[in-house]
Design a protein around this motif. Structure first.
Motif, PDB file in Angstrom:
ATOM      1  N   GLU A   2      43.855  24.209  68.047  1.00  0.00           N
ATOM      2  CA  GLU A   2      44.718  25.199  67.398  1.00  0.00           C
ATOM      3  C   GLU A   2      44.204  26.621  67.570  1.00  0.00           C
ATOM      4  OE1 GLU A   2      45.844  24.162  63.390  1.00  0.00           O
ATOM      5  OE2 GLU A   2      45.936  22.031  63.894  1.00  0.00           O
ATOM      6  N   ILE A  26      44.631  30.187  68.933  1.00  0.00           N
ATOM      7  CA  ILE A  26      45.821  30.953  69.296  1.00  0.00           C
ATOM      8  C   ILE A  26      45.500  32.317  69.902  1.00  0.00           C
ATOM      9  CG2 ILE A  26      47.280  29.768  67.622  1.00  0.00           C
ATOM     10  CD1 ILE A  26      46.923  32.273  65.808  1.00  0.00           C
ATOM     11  N   ASP A  41      41.885  30.711  65.135  1.00  0.00           N
ATOM     12  CA  ASP A  41      42.687  29.497  65.056  1.00  0.00           C
ATOM     13  C   ASP A  41      43.976  29.767  64.279  1.00  0.00           C
ATOM     14  OD1 ASP A  41      42.125  29.255  62.306  1.00  0.00           O
ATOM     15  OD2 ASP A  41      40.639  27.669  62.595  1.00  0.00           O
ATOM     16  N   SER A  42      44.817  28.759  64.214  1.00  0.00           N
ATOM     17  CA  SER A  42      46.135  28.925  63.599  1.00  0.00           C
ATOM     18  C   SER A  42      46.069  29.204  62.102  1.00  0.00           C
ATOM     19  CB  SER A  42      46.995  27.683  63.864  1.00  0.00           C
ATOM     20  OG  SER A  42      46.389  26.545  63.281  1.00  0.00           O
ATOM     21  N   ARG A  43      44.919  28.978  61.478  1.00  0.00           N
ATOM     22  CA  ARG A  43      44.729  29.289  60.055  1.00  0.00           C
ATOM     23  C   ARG A  43      44.136  30.677  59.843  1.00  0.00           C
ATOM     24  NH1 ARG A  43      43.047  24.485  61.325  1.00  0.00           N
ATOM     25  NH2 ARG A  43      40.851  24.944  61.132  1.00  0.00           N
ATOM     26  N   GLN A  52      45.136  24.049  72.514  1.00  0.00           N
ATOM     27  CA  GLN A  52      46.208  23.651  71.595  1.00  0.00           C
ATOM     28  C   GLN A  52      45.701  22.622  70.583  1.00  0.00           C
ATOM     29  OE1 GLN A  52      49.202  22.384  74.347  1.00  0.00           O
ATOM     30  NE2 GLN A  52      49.986  24.458  74.650  1.00  0.00           N
ATOM     31  N   GLU A  53      44.913  21.654  71.049  1.00  0.00           N
ATOM     32  CA  GLU A  53      44.381  20.630  70.146  1.00  0.00           C
ATOM     33  C   GLU A  53      43.481  21.255  69.079  1.00  0.00           C
ATOM     34  OE1 GLU A  53      41.116  17.191  70.665  1.00  0.00           O
ATOM     35  OE2 GLU A  53      42.905  16.956  71.923  1.00  0.00           O
TER      36      GLU A  53
END
Length: 129
Positions: free
Chosen positions: A69, A71, A98-100, A66-67
């Motif tokens: 990011e 996913i 990752d979230s991006r 989570q840190e």
């Protein structure tokens, strides 16, 4: 039963494992392991003999993902070596999303898998270079 050398079977297994890793689904992670199980790295080794012990060994992983990011996780299967009728050694390089939407390379591992009635189960994990 035969050792899990079919790439589709292995990909499905590692897809489920990767989802459990990135979502922090500890019961699903525990369900991917044969017991007793073993983890080996350069500076440590540990074993677990219960699903609760497997889950406990992953408690710190979810906050790390989570840190960072992360996913999603994808296991790139690099090598498959049948060892016996029920055992297979699988070399995997993990790639994360990752979230991006950026690809993040992870570590490499070798997994000793045992075929069970439910499918492949991890007996031993070795972190590799």
């Amino acid at each position: 039963m035969n050792a899990p050398t079919n790439l589709d079977t292995l990909a499905d297994f590692f897809d489920r494992y990767g989802v459990a890793l990135t979502s922090g689904d500890l019961p699903a992670l525990a369900g991917c392991y044969a017991l007793p199980g073993l983890v080996v790295a350069d500076t440590y080794s540990f074993s677990f003999t219960s699903p609760a012990a497997v889950a406990l060994s992953f408690v710190g992983a979810a906050p790390d993902y989570q840190e960072r990011e992360l996913i999603a996780a994808h296991a790139r299967i690099e090598d498959v070596q049948p060892l016996s009728a029920l055992l297979t050694m699988v070399a995997v390089e993990w790639e994360f999303l990752d979230s991006r939407g950026q690809s993040v390379l992870g570590e490499r591992y070798r997994y000793l898998l045992r075929t069970s009635d439910e499918g492949p189960l991890i007996c031993t994990v070795v972190r590799t270079a």
